[in-house]
Write a protein that holds these residues in place. Sequence first.
Motif, PDB file in Angstrom:
ATOM      1  N   ALA A   1       0.838  -1.073  -0.183  1.00  0.00           N
ATOM      2  CA  ALA A   1       0.073   0.224   0.129  1.00  0.00           C
ATOM      3  C   ALA A   1       0.852   1.472  -0.023  1.00  0.00           C
ATOM      4  O   ALA A   1       0.350   2.125  -0.246  1.00  0.00           O
ATOM      5  CB  ALA A   1      -0.763  -0.062   1.128  1.00  0.00           C
ATOM      6  N   GLY A   2       2.239   1.286  -0.062  1.00  0.00           N
ATOM      7  CA  GLY A   2       3.018   2.370   0.174  1.00  0.00           C
ATOM      8  C   GLY A   2       3.046   2.818   1.375  1.00  0.00           C
ATOM      9  O   GLY A   2       3.863   4.157   1.405  1.00  0.00           O
ATOM     10  N   LEU A   3       2.676   2.312   2.454  1.00  0.00           N
ATOM     11  CA  LEU A   3       2.736   2.856   3.975  1.00  0.00           C
ATOM     12  C   LEU A   3       4.393   2.943   4.101  1.00  0.00           C
ATOM     13  O   LEU A   3       4.735   3.903   5.087  1.00  0.00           O
ATOM     14  CB  LEU A   3       1.903   2.025   4.866  1.00  0.00           C
ATOM     15  CG  LEU A   3       0.606   2.380   4.983  1.00  0.00           C
ATOM     16  CD1 LEU A   3      -0.077   1.275   5.815  1.00  0.00           C
ATOM     17  CD2 LEU A   3       0.057   3.629   4.951  1.00  0.00           C
ATOM     18  N   THR A   4       4.982   1.880   3.814  1.00  0.00           N
ATOM     19  CA  THR A   4       6.498   1.889   3.975  1.00  0.00           C
ATOM     20  C   THR A   4       7.343   1.242   2.728  1.00  0.00           C
ATOM     21  O   THR A   4       6.643   0.843   1.744  1.00  0.00           O
ATOM     22  CB  THR A   4       6.938   0.923   5.117  1.00  0.00           C
ATOM     23  OG1 THR A   4       6.269  -0.645   4.770  1.00  0.00           O
ATOM     24  CG2 THR A   4       6.100   1.158   6.268  1.00  0.00           C
ATOM     25  N   PRO A   5       8.638   1.780   2.774  1.00  0.00           N
ATOM     26  CA  PRO A   5       9.228   0.980   1.285  1.00  0.00           C
ATOM     27  C   PRO A   5       9.491  -0.119   1.385  1.00  0.00           C
ATOM     28  O   PRO A   5       9.153  -0.919   2.368  1.00  0.00           O
ATOM     29  CB  PRO A   5      10.698   1.921   1.455  1.00  0.00           C
ATOM     30  CG  PRO A   5      10.929   2.094   2.872  1.00  0.00           C
ATOM     31  CD  PRO A   5       9.342   2.316   3.672  1.00  0.00           C
ATOM     32  N   GLY A   6      10.142  -0.820   0.452  1.00  0.00           N
ATOM     33  CA  GLY A   6      10.243  -2.376   0.152  1.00  0.00           C
ATOM     34  C   GLY A   6       9.187  -3.360  -0.018  1.00  0.00           C
ATOM     35  O   GLY A   6       8.277  -2.676  -0.227  1.00  0.00           O
ATOM     36  N   ALA A   7       9.616  -4.488  -0.037  1.00  0.00           N
ATOM     37  CA  ALA A   7       8.769  -5.525  -0.213  1.00  0.00           C
ATOM     38  C   ALA A   7       9.097  -6.874   0.505  1.00  0.00           C
ATOM     39  O   ALA A   7       9.953  -6.910   1.156  1.00  0.00           O
ATOM     40  CB  ALA A   7       8.465  -6.054  -1.654  1.00  0.00           C
TER      41      ALA A   7
ATOM     42  N   LEU B   1      16.946   4.067   4.860  1.00  0.00           N
ATOM     43  CA  LEU B   1      16.437   3.654   6.241  1.00  0.00           C
ATOM     44  C   LEU B   1      17.340   3.714   7.441  1.00  0.00           C
ATOM     45  O   LEU B   1      16.900   4.059   8.452  1.00  0.00           O
ATOM     46  CB  LEU B   1      15.878   2.325   6.010  1.00  0.00           C
ATOM     47  CG  LEU B   1      14.600   1.878   5.209  1.00  0.00           C
ATOM     48  CD1 LEU B   1      14.293   0.437   5.131  1.00  0.00           C
ATOM     49  CD2 LEU B   1      13.354   2.658   5.788  1.00  0.00           C
ATOM     50  N   VAL B   2      18.436   3.339   6.948  1.00  0.00           N
ATOM     51  CA  VAL B   2      19.585   3.222   7.919  1.00  0.00           C
ATOM     52  C   VAL B   2      19.766   4.789   8.562  1.00  0.00           C
ATOM     53  O   VAL B   2      19.910   5.207   9.663  1.00  0.00           O
ATOM     54  CB  VAL B   2      20.983   2.354   7.577  1.00  0.00           C
ATOM     55  CG1 VAL B   2      22.062   2.745   8.780  1.00  0.00           C
ATOM     56  CG2 VAL B   2      20.346   0.980   7.310  1.00  0.00           C
ATOM     57  N   ALA B   3      20.021   5.751   7.624  1.00  0.00           N
ATOM     58  CA  ALA B   3      20.514   6.912   7.847  1.00  0.00           C
ATOM     59  C   ALA B   3      19.359   7.675   8.531  1.00  0.00           C
ATOM     60  O   ALA B   3      19.675   8.515   9.380  1.00  0.00           O
ATOM     61  CB  ALA B   3      20.885   7.762   6.534  1.00  0.00           C
TER      62      ALA B   3
ATOM     63  N   ILE C   1      10.439  -1.974  10.412  1.00  0.00           N
ATOM     64  CA  ILE C   1      10.766  -0.720   9.899  1.00  0.00           C
ATOM     65  C   ILE C   1       9.777   0.410  10.204  1.00  0.00           C
ATOM     66  O   ILE C   1       8.442   0.177  10.464  1.00  0.00           O
ATOM     67  CB  ILE C   1      11.336  -0.612   8.462  1.00  0.00           C
ATOM     68  CG1 ILE C   1       9.964  -0.913   7.692  1.00  0.00           C
ATOM     69  CG2 ILE C   1      12.498  -1.315   8.352  1.00  0.00           C
ATOM     70  CD1 ILE C   1      10.233  -0.807   6.072  1.00  0.00           C
ATOM     71  N   LEU C   2      10.077   1.620  10.443  1.00  0.00           N
ATOM     72  CA  LEU C   2       8.850   2.685  10.273  1.00  0.00           C
ATOM     73  C   LEU C   2       8.675   3.331   8.808  1.00  0.00           C
ATOM     74  O   LEU C   2       9.780   2.901   8.032  1.00  0.00           O
ATOM     75  CB  LEU C   2       9.663   4.084  10.983  1.00  0.00           C
ATOM     76  CG  LEU C   2       9.997   3.664  12.571  1.00  0.00           C
ATOM     77  CD1 LEU C   2      10.718   4.965  12.937  1.00  0.00           C
ATOM     78  CD2 LEU C   2       8.684   3.717  13.103  1.00  0.00           C
TER      79      LEU C   2
END
Length: 224
Positions: free
Chosen positions: A94-100, A156-158, A189-190
Amino acid sequence: MTVSVIRFGGSNCDRDAVRALEHLGVDAEIAWHEDGLPADTEGVVVPGGFSYGDYLRAGAMAGRSPIMAEIRDRADDGVPVLGVCNGAQIGCEAGLTPGAFTTNASARFQCERVHLRVENADTLWTAAYDEGEVVEVPIAHGEGRFEVGEDAYDDLVADDRVLFRYCDADGEVTDDANPNGSTGAVAGILGDSDNVAVMMPHPERATLPELGLTDGQGVLDAFA
């Protein structure tokens, strides 16, 4: 706070989430996705399961359902939103967070207890923990491998948006302790804002004392 736990066809952790939240004194109710979000929703949990039978890929169809647009709007207004397991897959779709989330490196369903290291304790979801603390929670997934592009991972890390990493009991992040091959051993993750989080392990299954684990309670404390 009234937390809406979203039920799709194929959800199977919705009642677990409600019971865990009620154990913490949080008013929680199941919301059928076709009915939309209740007007009094002050928090949202998208729980685990196999929404739409994982047709196409895990979370793909649910991630494009009308209720997810409502959830994005509420998230933009600051409402806390947590996606767990299939809910994490849905949140990414849904695009709430990056990745898959993709098929485990083992190419098999894995149901076991794992250790997580708290990477950022200065968030709504991890305030009950100390940075570097090791907690134990269950996983139960076949498509739990977090994948994200190199640049997005670096961001994400930064930005300190990694909540948890898979680790061993001593807090060491190793290949052997990474149950699904996730990039950077990332387990949670956030989103773009701190009120949105997704995670593959199940905090609701590590909240009730009678289940033998309570380390996940701190995540759900965000709604208390």
